[in-house]
Motif scaffolding. Structure first.
Motif, PDB file in Angstrom:
ATOM      1  N   LYS A 102       8.421  12.672   4.081  1.00  0.00           N
ATOM      2  CA  LYS A 102       7.650  12.744   2.438  1.00  0.00           C
ATOM      3  C   LYS A 102       9.346  14.298   1.806  1.00  0.00           C
ATOM      4  CE  LYS A 102       3.623  10.926   2.429  1.00  0.00           C
ATOM      5  NZ  LYS A 102       2.563  10.670   2.241  1.00  0.00           N
ATOM      6  N   SER A 103       8.888  14.773   2.761  1.00  0.00           N
ATOM      7  CA  SER A 103      10.175  16.293   2.774  1.00  0.00           C
ATOM      8  C   SER A 103      11.883  15.819   2.454  1.00  0.00           C
ATOM      9  CB  SER A 103       9.448  17.210   3.415  1.00  0.00           C
ATOM     10  OG  SER A 103      10.606  16.847   5.123  1.00  0.00           O
ATOM     11  N   ALA A 104      12.167  14.342   2.430  1.00  0.00           N
ATOM     12  CA  ALA A 104      13.163  14.625   2.447  1.00  0.00           C
ATOM     13  C   ALA A 104      13.975  13.129   1.622  1.00  0.00           C
ATOM     14  CB  ALA A 104      14.417  14.319   4.009  1.00  0.00           C
ATOM     15  N   THR A 105      12.913  13.325   0.661  1.00  0.00           N
ATOM     16  CA  THR A 105      12.941  11.777  -0.330  1.00  0.00           C
ATOM     17  C   THR A 105      13.740  12.521  -1.542  1.00  0.00           C
ATOM     18  OG1 THR A 105      10.777  12.697  -1.043  1.00  0.00           O
ATOM     19  CG2 THR A 105      11.341  10.264   0.862  1.00  0.00           C
ATOM     20  N   PHE A 106      14.575  11.684  -2.490  1.00  0.00           N
ATOM     21  CA  PHE A 106      15.378  12.270  -3.802  1.00  0.00           C
ATOM     22  C   PHE A 106      14.831  11.232  -4.736  1.00  0.00           C
ATOM     23  CE2 PHE A 106      17.534  12.706   0.066  1.00  0.00           C
ATOM     24  CZ  PHE A 106      17.384  14.030   0.676  1.00  0.00           C
ATOM     25  N   TRP A 107      13.992  10.845  -4.787  1.00  0.00           N
ATOM     26  CA  TRP A 107      13.247   9.983  -6.223  1.00  0.00           C
ATOM     27  C   TRP A 107      13.108  10.870  -7.185  1.00  0.00           C
ATOM     28  CZ3 TRP A 107      10.532   5.401  -5.044  1.00  0.00           C
ATOM     29  CH2 TRP A 107      10.710   5.280  -3.647  1.00  0.00           C
ATOM     30  N   HIS A 108      14.079   9.804  -8.437  1.00  0.00           N
ATOM     31  CA  HIS A 108      13.370  10.285  -9.485  1.00  0.00           C
ATOM     32  C   HIS A 108      12.342  10.840 -10.443  1.00  0.00           C
ATOM     33  CE1 HIS A 108      18.110   9.237 -10.899  1.00  0.00           C
ATOM     34  NE2 HIS A 108      17.693   8.426 -10.516  1.00  0.00           N
ATOM     35  N   HIS A 137       0.948  -1.274   0.293  1.00  0.00           N
ATOM     36  CA  HIS A 137      -0.104  -0.109   0.332  1.00  0.00           C
ATOM     37  C   HIS A 137       0.650   1.367  -0.113  1.00  0.00           C
ATOM     38  CE1 HIS A 137      -3.256  -2.813   0.540  1.00  0.00           C
ATOM     39  NE2 HIS A 137      -2.539  -3.353   1.575  1.00  0.00           N
ATOM     40  N   ARG A 138       2.564   1.487  -0.915  1.00  0.00           N
ATOM     41  CA  ARG A 138       2.868   2.183  -0.574  1.00  0.00           C
ATOM     42  C   ARG A 138       3.332   2.913   0.552  1.00  0.00           C
ATOM     43  NH1 ARG A 138       5.325   2.565  -5.673  1.00  0.00           N
ATOM     44  NH2 ARG A 138       5.277   0.390  -4.768  1.00  0.00           N
ATOM     45  N   GLN A 139       3.477   2.463   1.601  1.00  0.00           N
ATOM     46  CA  GLN A 139       3.799   2.626   2.988  1.00  0.00           C
ATOM     47  C   GLN A 139       5.388   2.169   2.784  1.00  0.00           C
ATOM     48  OE1 GLN A 139       1.712   4.491   4.834  1.00  0.00           O
ATOM     49  NE2 GLN A 139       0.172   4.104   3.794  1.00  0.00           N
ATOM     50  N   TRP A 140       6.705   3.565   2.454  1.00  0.00           N
ATOM     51  CA  TRP A 140       7.478   3.044   2.681  1.00  0.00           C
ATOM     52  C   TRP A 140       8.121   3.560   3.918  1.00  0.00           C
ATOM     53  CZ3 TRP A 140       9.336   1.414  -1.706  1.00  0.00           C
ATOM     54  CH2 TRP A 140       8.182   1.807  -2.772  1.00  0.00           C
ATOM     55  N   GLN A 141       8.935   2.223   4.469  1.00  0.00           N
ATOM     56  CA  GLN A 141       9.943   2.165   5.257  1.00  0.00           C
ATOM     57  C   GLN A 141      11.231   1.298   5.622  1.00  0.00           C
ATOM     58  OE1 GLN A 141       7.823  -1.006   7.847  1.00  0.00           O
ATOM     59  NE2 GLN A 141       6.170  -0.117   8.015  1.00  0.00           N
ATOM     60  N   TRP A 142      11.781   2.911   6.655  1.00  0.00           N
ATOM     61  CA  TRP A 142      13.330   2.316   6.408  1.00  0.00           C
ATOM     62  C   TRP A 142      13.929   1.285   7.360  1.00  0.00           C
ATOM     63  CZ3 TRP A 142      16.350   4.775   3.256  1.00  0.00           C
ATOM     64  CH2 TRP A 142      15.981   5.787   2.976  1.00  0.00           C
ATOM     65  N   VAL A 143      14.633   0.321   6.685  1.00  0.00           N
ATOM     66  CA  VAL A 143      15.376  -0.719   7.822  1.00  0.00           C
ATOM     67  C   VAL A 143      15.480  -0.551   9.132  1.00  0.00           C
ATOM     68  CG1 VAL A 143      16.016  -2.203   6.286  1.00  0.00           C
ATOM     69  CG2 VAL A 143      17.502  -0.901   7.431  1.00  0.00           C
ATOM     70  N   ASP A 144      15.741   0.730   9.454  1.00  0.00           N
ATOM     71  CA  ASP A 144      16.695   0.422  10.998  1.00  0.00           C
ATOM     72  C   ASP A 144      15.242   1.174  11.589  1.00  0.00           C
ATOM     73  OD1 ASP A 144      16.228   3.416   9.589  1.00  0.00           O
ATOM     74  OD2 ASP A 144      17.705   3.912  11.307  1.00  0.00           O
ATOM     75  N   GLN A 145      13.717   1.282  11.017  1.00  0.00           N
ATOM     76  CA  GLN A 145      12.713   1.947  12.169  1.00  0.00           C
ATOM     77  C   GLN A 145      12.518   3.826  12.015  1.00  0.00           C
ATOM     78  OE1 GLN A 145      10.362  -0.666  12.056  1.00  0.00           O
ATOM     79  NE2 GLN A 145      11.643  -1.872  11.775  1.00  0.00           N
ATOM     80  N   ASN A 193       5.179   2.126  -9.712  1.00  0.00           N
ATOM     81  CA  ASN A 193       4.889   0.711 -10.125  1.00  0.00           C
ATOM     82  C   ASN A 193       4.540  -0.068  -8.846  1.00  0.00           C
ATOM     83  OD1 ASN A 193       3.993  -2.108 -10.591  1.00  0.00           O
ATOM     84  ND2 ASN A 193       5.298  -1.744 -12.359  1.00  0.00           N
ATOM     85  N   ASN A 194       3.401  -0.349  -8.356  1.00  0.00           N
ATOM     86  CA  ASN A 194       2.830  -0.912  -6.792  1.00  0.00           C
ATOM     87  C   ASN A 194       3.840  -1.862  -6.623  1.00  0.00           C
ATOM     88  OD1 ASN A 194       1.283   1.277  -6.366  1.00  0.00           O
ATOM     89  ND2 ASN A 194      -0.615   0.079  -6.986  1.00  0.00           N
ATOM     90  N   HIS A 195       3.763  -2.955  -7.845  1.00  0.00           N
ATOM     91  CA  HIS A 195       4.727  -4.298  -7.728  1.00  0.00           C
ATOM     92  C   HIS A 195       5.798  -3.875  -7.126  1.00  0.00           C
ATOM     93  CE1 HIS A 195       0.759  -5.927  -8.553  1.00  0.00           C
ATOM     94  NE2 HIS A 195       0.607  -5.308  -9.610  1.00  0.00           N
ATOM     95  N   GLU A 196       6.934  -2.913  -7.473  1.00  0.00           N
ATOM     96  CA  GLU A 196       8.655  -2.707  -7.212  1.00  0.00           C
ATOM     97  C   GLU A 196       8.131  -2.398  -6.372  1.00  0.00           C
ATOM     98  OE1 GLU A 196       8.989  -1.846 -12.313  1.00  0.00           O
ATOM     99  OE2 GLU A 196       8.381   0.542 -10.102  1.00  0.00           O
ATOM    100  N   GLN A 197       8.483  -2.673  -4.681  1.00  0.00           N
ATOM    101  CA  GLN A 197       8.549  -2.756  -3.429  1.00  0.00           C
ATOM    102  C   GLN A 197       9.484  -2.189  -3.099  1.00  0.00           C
ATOM    103  OE1 GLN A 197       6.485  -6.089  -3.049  1.00  0.00           O
ATOM    104  NE2 GLN A 197       4.804  -4.718  -1.791  1.00  0.00           N
ATOM    105  N   CYS A 198      11.138  -2.317  -3.910  1.00  0.00           N
ATOM    106  CA  CYS A 198      12.164  -2.022  -2.959  1.00  0.00           C
ATOM    107  C   CYS A 198      13.191  -0.847  -4.153  1.00  0.00           C
ATOM    108  CB  CYS A 198      13.476  -2.815  -3.311  1.00  0.00           C
ATOM    109  SG  CYS A 198      12.778  -4.351  -2.002  1.00  0.00           S
ATOM    110  N   VAL A 199      14.106  -0.280  -3.026  1.00  0.00           N
ATOM    111  CA  VAL A 199      14.182   1.051  -3.541  1.00  0.00           C
ATOM    112  C   VAL A 199      15.691   1.352  -3.958  1.00  0.00           C
ATOM    113  CG1 VAL A 199      14.275   3.504  -3.123  1.00  0.00           C
ATOM    114  CG2 VAL A 199      12.788   2.381  -2.360  1.00  0.00           C
ATOM    115  N   ILE A 200      16.242   1.691  -5.485  1.00  0.00           N
ATOM    116  CA  ILE A 200      17.913   1.925  -5.678  1.00  0.00           C
ATOM    117  C   ILE A 200      18.188   3.078  -5.979  1.00  0.00           C
ATOM    118  CG2 ILE A 200      17.851  -0.597  -6.970  1.00  0.00           C
ATOM    119  CD1 ILE A 200      17.815   0.600  -8.968  1.00  0.00           C
TER     120      ILE A 200
END
Length: 203
Positions: A152-158, A139-147, A164-171
């Motif tokens: 959203k104001s400190a994100t750096f998406w292209h 459900h697009r609830q992004w989480q960092w591994v260390d909690q 894509n909802n089926h692409e659930q990991c980030v590079i």
């Protein structure tokens, strides 16, 4: 009459001599002054307290100095701020990459600021992509591994990402020559390089 006057003069001289500075020495010895012993009072207690406080402050500054100076990273890890970073040269899925980081006492990188991302991208290879510690359990609830809370104001998406909802990991990637480093969501099973992160070691 003359003899009486002479006698009176002699008597007067004797009386004046008897009242001289040495007249008391024969009768009573002079008392020696006794030294006054000072008892500890408020000024000495205040001085002792101030010295103890100064000593504690000096020890605190020394400990803080040693704590800051003797911080280090393991061999082949790159230091930045209070963390160390390891750049993998082999490719694996997101979960396998996280397992590898965990085996070294670390986790996939958590990006907290532009400065941190700029630091790491300067030492990455542009032709490669690298997993970071951000994923979507659903459900697009992004989480960092260390909690760390996802900000959203400190994100750096292209631009256009995530897409894509089926692409659930980030590079972290640099897809085009005229673009800059940014984030892209991809399937977690795709094999990519990765960046591990751990806190600095303080001796």
């Amino acid at each position: 009459m003359a003899s009486e006057i002479t006698y009176a003069e002699v008597r007067f001289k004797n009386e004046s001599n008897s009242s001289g500075p040495y007249s008391d020495s024969a009768t009573a010895p002079k008392a020696k002054p006794t030294p006054h012993l000072s008892k500890p009072g408020f000024p000495s207690l205040l001085f002792t307290s101030l010295m103890a406080l100064f000593l504690l402050l000096a020890i605190s500054f020394l400990v803080a100095f040693i704590y800051k100076v003797w911080s280090c990273c393991p061999k082949d890890w790159k230091p930045f701020s209070s963390h160390c970073y390891f750049i993998s040269t082999d490719s694996a899925s997101w979960s396998k990459s996280e397992e590898k980081c965990s085996s070294m006492g670390a986790h996939l990188m958590v990006v907290r600021s532009r400065e941190e991302q700029d630091f790491i991208t300067k030492i990455l290879i542009r032709d490669a992509s690298y997993f970071i510690g951000l994923s979507d359990p659903g459900h697009r609830q992004w989480q960092w591994v260390d909690q760390t809370p996802y900000n959203k104001s400190a994100t750096f998406w292209h631009p256009g990402e995530p897409n894509n909802n089926h692409e659930q990991c980030v590079i972290l990637s640099h897809p085009y020559k005229d673009s800059s480093w940014g984030w892209n969501d991809i399937p977690c099973s795709v094999k990519q390089r990765s960046v591990c992160q751990m806190k600095k070691i303080y001796l």
